[in-house]
Design an enzyme around this catalytic site. Structure first.
Site, short mmCIF file in Angstrom:
data_model
loop_
_atom_site.label_atom_id
_atom_site.label_comp_id
_atom_site.label_asym_id
_atom_site.label_seq_id
_atom_site.Cartn_x
_atom_site.Cartn_y
_atom_site.Cartn_z
N ARG A 1 1.05 -0.76 -0.33
CA ARG A 1 0.13 0.07 0.06
C ARG A 1 0.51 1.04 0.41
NH1 ARG A 1 -2.71 3.11 4.84
NH2 ARG A 1 -3.41 4.35 3.73
N GLU B 1 -7.72 8.58 6.43
CA GLU B 1 -7.80 9.06 7.69
C GLU B 1 -8.52 10.31 7.69
OE1 GLU B 1 -4.74 8.58 10.52
OE2 GLU B 1 -4.79 6.79 10.73
N ASN C 1 -7.35 1.82 9.61
CA ASN C 1 -6.56 1.86 10.13
C ASN C 1 -6.14 1.54 12.17
OD1 ASN C 1 -5.54 2.25 7.81
ND2 ASN C 1 -4.71 4.30 8.42
N TYR D 1 -4.26 1.57 15.84
CA TYR D 1 -2.95 1.73 16.86
C TYR D 1 -3.66 1.45 17.75
CZ TYR D 1 -0.77 3.63 12.70
OH TYR D 1 -0.27 2.89 11.22
N GLU E 1 -3.50 0.42 8.01
CA GLU E 1 -2.78 0.87 9.09
C GLU E 1 -2.82 -0.03 10.46
OE1 GLU E 1 -1.75 4.53 9.25
OE2 GLU E 1 -1.86 4.81 7.20
C1 FCB Z 1 -1.58 7.70 10.96
C2 FCB Z 1 -1.19 7.91 9.59
C3 FCB Z 1 0.16 7.32 8.73
C4 FCB Z 1 1.41 7.52 10.41
C5 FCB Z 1 0.40 6.09 11.27
C6 FCB Z 1 1.53 6.23 12.66
O1 FCB Z 1 -1.90 8.27 11.12
O2 FCB Z 1 -1.87 7.42 8.30
O3 FCB Z 1 0.88 8.00 7.51
O4 FCB Z 1 2.02 8.42 10.49
O5 FCB Z 1 -0.21 7.35 11.86
#
Ligand code: FCB
Length: 466
Positions: free
Chosen positions: A80, A169, A296, A298, A366
């Site tokens: 990607r 995002e 995405n 985290y 992500e």
């Molecule tokens: C996301 C972004 C990516 C990267 C990660 C850590 O929000 O899409 O570009 O910075 O965080």
């Protein structure tokens, strides 16, 4: 014997790695590229850590062959990346930069020759500065310009791209960029950023239409959805959670997946819910069916009610929805300061599927962690915490799949250490370490681990098919 840390994913599940143009390409003023809002922002004193810019970044523009070889070594099914709008259309609209087209031709051809299927994001935050100069995402004209850019990209690259992601995002583009100003273009317009949010969605809808007309294979969008926990069971904290869910998730998911504006938005930002920027027909445009939803993820967040300050209309600086963020997670944190809570990932995916019965297939576009990596004297980079993070989050994906969520694949963020926006170069997310003085690439232990996982997955799948 396979490594016991390898999560088991179903046959047909696909693995990848992700990057974004401004974070890796460099060559900011080479071969006709026009400036984007991130060039302007990063060159403005005080905006990024240590004044870091993407001028050189990983110099991927010149080293893409080496990077594709790293991807091939990793054994991923898919890569990607994003296109730089201002490398293709230096002014955002109008004359096309042939050298920009030629660069992405070379990159896509190199990927296909390596047996790697390209997934391309059209907009990973780098609006051409010329469009920002005319008002940027505050105005509908930018959404229309985006459609023109999408049509150009689809016509030129559609024969080689398997999966198109319109926006990455949009929460960050609209709210971090236009409300808080921590990201480009650095505007602090508080609730005024809702106009940007809407125009990003309209831009998405128009781009989908162009991609479909050009016969694009798979079309979707990537959202950063948050798993939002309540600080307590007190009614005021529970309603703070609902307001945060509207701001973080439902502004996007409701129009995209349910064809309506968020039900609770009037309570979230009184007076602005029916913004004059909304036009009849927009919901149909935005809610056109997608082939997949990119997610995405985290970390989770926890919120509590905060005293609600009515923003001063003369100084529209904050997007105050009466919510404060807490961090009660007694777990390890990455160097971003983010708590590591894989269970929240499974919860998010299951909650999403429960809320939207017609949810399209999901791709994790992500997921990854920033760690304090250093190169050992022997050239190795030992990053056990990242391996642990990836193993935990892939296991959470497997759990969500077992619970019935249709997740098709997963991209690690990121292939390379890169320019982490306002945080500059200190945060290292890569499977591959980058020495920013020499631009030398060094695969980390997590790179070898991920390759082992992919190899084991293929071997198991093939054996089962026999
Ligand atoms: C996301 C972004 C990516 C990267 C990660 C850590 O929000 O899409 O570009 O910075 O965080």
């Amino acid at each position: 014997m396979t490594d016991p840390t390898f999560p088991v994913l179903p046959a047909g599940f696909r693995f990848g790695a992700a990057t974004a143009a401004y974070q890796i390409e460099g060559a900011h003023d080479r071969d006709g590229r026009g400036p984007s809002i991130w060039d302007t922002f990063s060159h403005t004193p005080g905006r990024t850590l240590g004044g870091a810019t993407g001028d050189t970044a990983c110099d991927h523009y010149h080293r893409y062959r080496e990077d594709v070889a790293l991807l091939r070594g990793l054994g991923v099914d898919s890569y990607r990346c994003s296109l730089s709008w201002s490398r293709l259309l230096p002014q955002g609209t109008g004359p096309v930069n042939r050298e920009g087209l030629a660069f992405y031709d070379r990159l896509l051809d190199e990927l296909l020759a390596a047996g790697i299927s390209p997934a391309v994001t059209l907009y990973h935050w780098d609006l051409p500065q010329a469009l920002e100069d005319r008002g940027g995402w505050r105005f509908r004209a930018t959404a229309e310009a985006f459609a023109g850019y999408a049509a150009l990209a689809a016509a030129r690259f559609g024969d080689r791209v398997e999966r198109w992601i319109t926006l990455n995002e949009p929460f960050c583009s609209a709210f971090v960029g236009y409300a808080e100003g921590r990201h480009a273009p650095g505007a602090r317009e508080g609730r005024g950023a809702l106009a940007a949010a809407h125009h990003l969605l309209v831009g998405h809808g128009l781009a989908v239409r162009e991609l479909r007309a050009a016969g694009a294979r798979e079309v979707g969008i990537t959202l950063n959805l948050d798993q939002i926990d309540a600080a307590s069971r007190l009614p005021e904290d529970l309603s703070a959670v609902r307001r945060a869910e509207v701001l973080h998730n439902e502004v996007w998911t409701e129009p995209l997946l349910a064809g309506r504006y968020p039900v609770l938005e009037a309570q979230t930002w009184s007076g602005l819910a029916d913004g004059p920027w909304r036009r009849p027909g927009d919901l149909e445009l935005i809610g056109a069916p997608l082939d997949f939803l990119g997610v995405n993820f985290y970390r989770p967040i926890t919120v509590a009610a905060a005293p609600h300050k009515e923003p001063d209309p003369r100084r529209r600086t904050a997007m105050d929805i009466g919510v404060t963020e807490l961090d009660p997670y007694g777990t390890r944190h990455t160097t971003m300061g983010w708590p590591v809570v894989p269970a929240a990932f499974a919860e998010l995916l299951c909650g999403l599927a429960a809320r939207y019965p017609d949810l399209p297939p999901v791709w994790i576009t992500e997921n990854g962690s920033a760690e304090a990596d250093t190169v050992s004297p022997d050239g190795a980079v030992h990053d056990p915490d990242r391996i642990d993070y990836l193993a935990g989050h892939l296991a959470a994906v497997a759990e969500a799949i077992a619970a019935g969520v249709d997740v098709r694949g997963y991209y690690v963020w990121s292939l390379l250490d890169n320019f982490e926006w306002a945080r500059g170069y200190e945060q290292r997310f890569g499977l591959v370490h980058v020495d920013y003085d020499t631009l030398t690439r060094a695969p980390k232990d997590s790179y070898h681990w991920y390759r082992g996982l992919i190899t084991a997955h293929r071997a198991r799948t093939e054996e089962a098919a026999r």
